[in-house]
Design an enzyme around this catalytic site. Structure first.
Site, PDB file in Angstrom:
ATOM      1  N   ILE A 151      -8.358  32.087 -49.319  1.00 41.43           N
ATOM      2  CA  ILE A 151      -7.636  32.020 -50.574  1.00 41.43           C
ATOM      3  C   ILE A 151      -6.180  32.334 -50.252  1.00 41.43           C
ATOM      4  O   ILE A 151      -5.890  32.979 -49.251  1.00 41.43           O
ATOM      5  CB  ILE A 151      -8.213  32.983 -51.641  1.00 41.43           C
ATOM      6  N   ASP A 152      -5.287  31.849 -51.085  1.00 37.50           N
ATOM      7  CA  ASP A 152      -3.864  31.992 -50.797  1.00 37.50           C
ATOM      8  C   ASP A 152      -3.464  33.454 -50.642  1.00 37.50           C
ATOM      9  O   ASP A 152      -4.083  34.349 -51.220  1.00 37.50           O
ATOM     10  CB  ASP A 152      -3.031  31.369 -51.917  1.00 37.50           C
ATOM     11  N   LYS A 153      -2.403  33.677 -49.897  1.00 38.68           N
ATOM     12  CA  LYS A 153      -1.904  35.036 -49.665  1.00 38.68           C
ATOM     13  C   LYS A 153      -1.690  35.787 -50.970  1.00 38.68           C
ATOM     14  O   LYS A 153      -2.056  36.960 -51.098  1.00 38.68           O
ATOM     15  CB  LYS A 153      -0.590  34.967 -48.880  1.00 38.68           C
ATOM     16  N   ARG A 257      -3.984  25.543 -58.371  1.00 40.86           N
ATOM     17  CA  ARG A 257      -2.573  25.605 -58.745  1.00 40.86           C
ATOM     18  C   ARG A 257      -2.005  24.211 -58.991  1.00 40.86           C
ATOM     19  O   ARG A 257      -1.248  23.990 -59.953  1.00 40.86           O
ATOM     20  CB  ARG A 257      -1.787  26.331 -57.658  1.00 40.86           C
TER      21      ARG A 257
END
Length: 332
Positions: A151-153, A257
């Protein structure tokens, strides 16, 4: 006249090169001139070092690779190479489950999953190497031991990591077959319309910005996101924000997103895909809540244990910034 070559010193901070630029070499582009006077560094590497403030002339730190080179002795600091393998770091983890085969964690926002340029330490992998020792699966490669999905930072939430090769291979098959339950929660600018639906569209690297992803009409990878508005904030006729539940059929880079942005309702705080600022009351609530990242949280992860075949389901409530923002948005 060209120099015979740079003088090189070395200590724990790295190498220090001194390149003498004579009057005959002055006047050209700085990066090209320095690269032409040494075989130790390429022009691209010198450009990067200039951007990092590692090149100086006298007391001045140089920052423009296109500036004209002046005569003098240029000192270049070359940092030591990063270690080939990530280092163990004693970083606290929120462990939701752990056995001899796998570990499930609630990753905080701001923590990258694995080392990469710009994030070589402080990552989940660094923390796991300290927590798990040598038991992490090696299938993910040197920089990504045990990592099956990401998952994104700046996205928080539930993530599973393999501790054995058998678990890694089993989990990878589940993800490849989309046989994983993944539910996210987002806080969005405005509210998607209709209140429930499916966003379907291929995603590929943006042609205009290689750091971004984009929906494309041809090529790309097929992506499907299901969404449902759980609550709306602000005026009923024209909500200024919403809490949205999302489930994934596919797992593409930045999928949620990109898909939410395609509806005109990007995640609050998303600096990459947010096409415009939210309403002023929402901005004020974001500031008060301390939200400094995209408001996206991996809330649920469900799967069949790849070794014991036990059904497993994990849920993590949104962290403080999103929880506080919800409270503040409810007061709008």
């Amino acid at each position: 006249m060209a120099s015979e070559g740079p003088d090189i010193e070395e200590d724990d901070a790295g190498e220090f090169l001194t390149i003498a630029v004579g009057a005959g070499d002055a006047g050209g582009r700085l990066d090209k001139t320095l690269a032409g006077l040494t075989e130790a560094l390429s022009r691209a590497r010198i450009q990067a070092l200039i951007a990092e403030g590692k090149v100086g002339l006298g007391e001045a730190v140089l920052t423009d690779p296109s500036a004209k080179a002046a005569a003098g002795d240029y000192r270049i600091t070359v940092p030591p190479p990063a270690p080939a393998e990530p280092l163990s770091e004693p970083i606290a983890l929120d462990v939701l489950f752990e056995d001899e085969f796998l570990i499930v964690v609630n990753k905080p926002a701001g923590m990258a999953v694995h080392p990469a340029p710009g994030s070589t330490s402080g990552t989940l992998v660094n923390a796991l190497l300290h927590h798990c020792g040598s038991s992490l699966s090696g299938v993910g490669g040197v920089a990504r031991p045990g990592i099956v999905h990401r998952i994104d930072k700046d996205t928080s939430g539930v993530l599973v990591v393999a501790k054995t090769d058998a678990a890694h291979q089993g989990l990878s098959k589940l993800f490849a077959a989309h046989d994983i339950d993944r539910a996210y929660m987002a806080l969005t600018r405005g509210a998607p319309h209709p209140a429930r639906g499916v966003i379907e569209g291929a995603i590929a690297r943006s042609a205009s910005d290689r750091k971004k992803m984009a929906m494309v009409k041809t090529g790309g990878r097929h992506a499907i996101t299901h969404y449902a508005v759980e609550r709306q904030f602000g005026p009923e006729a024209r909500p200024t924000a919403a809490q949205v539940a999302l489930t994934l059929e596919t797992g593409r880079t930045h999928q949620i997103r990109v898909h939410l942005a395609s509806k005109g309702t990007p995640c609050l705080g998303d600096q990459t895909y947010g096409s415009g600022p939210p309403a002023e009351p929402v901005r004020a609530a974001m500031t008060a809540a301390g939200l400094a990242r995209q408001a996206l949280h991996a809330r649920v992860l469900g799967f069949v244990h790849p070794v014991t075949w036990e059904p497993m389901r994990f849920e993590a409530e949104p962290p403080a910034d999103m929880a506080e923002l919800i409270v503040l948005l409810e007061a709008l």
